[in-house]
Design a protein around this motif. Structure first.
Motif, short mmCIF file in Angstrom:
data_model
loop_
_atom_site.label_atom_id
_atom_site.label_comp_id
_atom_site.label_asym_id
_atom_site.label_seq_id
_atom_site.Cartn_x
_atom_site.Cartn_y
_atom_site.Cartn_z
N ILE A 246 45.38 40.81 49.03
CA ILE A 246 44.01 40.20 47.87
C ILE A 246 44.48 39.29 47.80
N TRP A 247 45.34 38.02 47.79
CA TRP A 247 45.59 37.08 47.42
C TRP A 247 44.68 36.09 48.18
N ARG B 188 42.76 36.65 50.34
CA ARG B 188 41.20 36.50 50.37
C ARG B 188 40.59 36.18 49.50
N GLN B 189 41.01 36.18 47.77
CA GLN B 189 40.78 35.13 46.80
C GLN B 189 40.76 33.92 46.85
N LYS B 190 42.04 33.11 47.78
CA LYS B 190 41.56 31.62 48.23
C LYS B 190 40.71 30.89 49.21
N LEU C 114 37.07 42.73 48.59
CA LEU C 114 38.17 42.89 47.69
C LEU C 114 38.13 43.97 46.81
N TYR D 264 41.47 46.30 44.37
CA TYR D 264 41.30 46.04 43.67
C TYR D 264 42.22 47.60 42.51
N TYR E 258 39.09 31.16 40.24
CA TYR E 258 40.08 31.65 40.50
C TYR E 258 40.82 32.12 39.24
N HIS F 295 39.21 35.70 38.85
CA HIS F 295 40.18 36.24 40.19
C HIS F 295 41.18 36.76 39.29
N THR G 153 42.74 40.70 38.58
CA THR G 153 43.89 41.09 39.20
C THR G 153 44.93 41.53 37.79
#
Length: 417
Positions: free
Chosen positions: A174-175, A177-179, A194, A198, A245, A248, A252
């Motif tokens: 997940i991290w 893809r978030q970045k 995502l 989640y 971010y 995100h 999360t």
């Protein structure tokens, strides 16, 4: 086709041996009056009747192991001792297969997928390894003092372990893809979106809490700390990425809400509503390392013996643990768990139970797994000089020695010396 069957067999055989060891170990532990398995099987399980179910749940609101054991015992009519053993074998195998899957996925991403034989043997070792133990050192007993990422004598922790590993894999993908929109998942296909992951994270984290809340008590703050650090870095860059971010971060955080709510309910049941066995338990802030010092006066030595393999990996490849998401989360998890072990306890007669040392042991799990996966990647990418090959051989030596002490620990717990 024949090769595929051989690959499956190569993975199944260590799992079968692990199940056999687990089964005979549990039956042996059930004979011990003060053993955790004995208490959970003969004290807590009988409370889960139609008339006293609520009281039983209040005594052990982390009741997944108990519910599965009851399923085997009451619905399949398996004797209670065997039901307890089968339940533990089931969750041990779950953790084993997740570990095999992680090993093969990470090495595949590194360019050379680990063989089924070697993956099975490594996962087998990861499910058994224990701290180094020398009876002439003042570092406590085989478990108490150094503690372990594999407290195999505790049914609820071992029940939680597989869910913990899946949560670890989910958050890392997940991290990633978030970045970056270009990131392709190591474990999951997060490149397709995502939202579903989640949900998976929320479900798996809740299940880990139903098994035992101590992983979530370490993992949620550790994830929050790493993400907070990333957000602050983005704010200081002033490149406009901080706002995105932060969204995100909120998404999360929502994944943790079901687990946090159930932890709150567990806390109320255990400490406020009187479910704590003995009725004198309460959460207290202790002096630094007060509870840990009940088991060893030399905490530093105990940490060194318990964490020999990952500490060596930190020594030879410390930059990875500082710069990568994997390493930062593992270090944050162990740090959070260590602080909880050092500063929290239960008041009254239960302080000596050391119940807030469990989150630290979950932090140990993250560090061990990260260290092992990094070792496998280094074998494929940086074993190009004699010095580096020697360092990697030293890491394998420490890992094998800790596995050996795991087998000795089982022998000792079963009355073999």
């Amino acid at each position: 086709m024949k090769r595929e069957k051989n690959d499956i067999l190569a993975i199944l055989v260590p799992g079968v041996v692990l199940s056999w060891l687990t089964y005979i170990f549990v039956l042996s532990e059930l004979k011990g009056i003060y053993a955790d398995f004995n208490g959970h099987t003969y004290v807590y399980l009988p409370m889960f009747t139609k008339e006293t179910w609520v009281k039983g749940w209040m005594m052990v609101p982390y009741c997944m192991w108990h519910l599965v054991t009851l399923f085997f015992h009451r619905l399949l009519f398996i004797p209670i001792q065997s039901a307890a053993a089968y339940t533990t074998c089931l969750f041990t195998l779950f953790a084993y297969f997740v570990t095999v899957w992680m090993i093969r996925k990470v090495t595949e991403a590194a360019g050379s997928t680990e063989s089924p034989v070697r993956a099975g043997l490594i996962a087998f070792g990861m499910c058994l390894l224990q701290p180094l133990y020398f009876d002439w050192l003042d570092a406590g007993g085989r478990f108490l003092g150094s503690f372990s990422m594999n407290p195999i004598h505790n049914p609820t922790y071992m029940c939680m372990r597989g869910f913990s590993l899946v949560c670890f894999c989910l958050i890392l993908d997940i991290w990633g893809r978030q970045k970056s929109e270009d990131y392709k998942g190591v474990f999951f296909r997060v490149e397709t979106g995502l939202k579903r992951y989640y949900i998976y994270l929320a479900v798996m984290l809740f299940l880990s809490t139903l098994a035992k809340p101590t992983f979530a008590e370490m993992f949620i703050p550790a994830v929050a700390l790493v993400m907070l650090g990333e957000w602050i870095v983005r704010i200081r860059k002033k490149d406009g990425s901080a706002a995105g971010y932060f969204r995100h971060c909120l998404a999360t955080l929502l994944c943790a809400v079901p687990a946090l709510l159930y932890i709150l309910v567990q806390f109320l049941a255990y400490f406020i509503w009187g479910g704590s066995y003995g009725s004198d338990g309460s959460l207290v802030v202790t002096r630094w390392l007060e509870v840990w010092h009940m088991f060893t006066q030399n905490v530093g030595l105990s940490v060194g013996l318990g964490m020999a393999f990952p500490l060596f990996m930190l020594l030879i490849n410390g930059g990875y643990f500082i710069k990568s998401d994997w390493g930062r989360l593992a270090l944050a998890g162990y740090g959070v768990g260590f602080l909880e072990a050092a500063l929290l306890g239960e008041g009254g007669g239960k302080m000596s139970h050391g119940d807030f040392l469990w989150p630290m042991m979950s932090g140990m799990l993250l560090l061990f797994v990260t260290a092992m996966l990094r070792l496998l990647v280094l074998e494929r990418t940086q074993a190009d000089t004699k010095g580096r090959r020697l360092a990697l051989s030293g890491a394998w030596f420490l890992f094998c020695i800790q596995v050996m002490y795991g087998l000795l620990y089982i022998k000792d717990m079963m009355g073999g010396g």
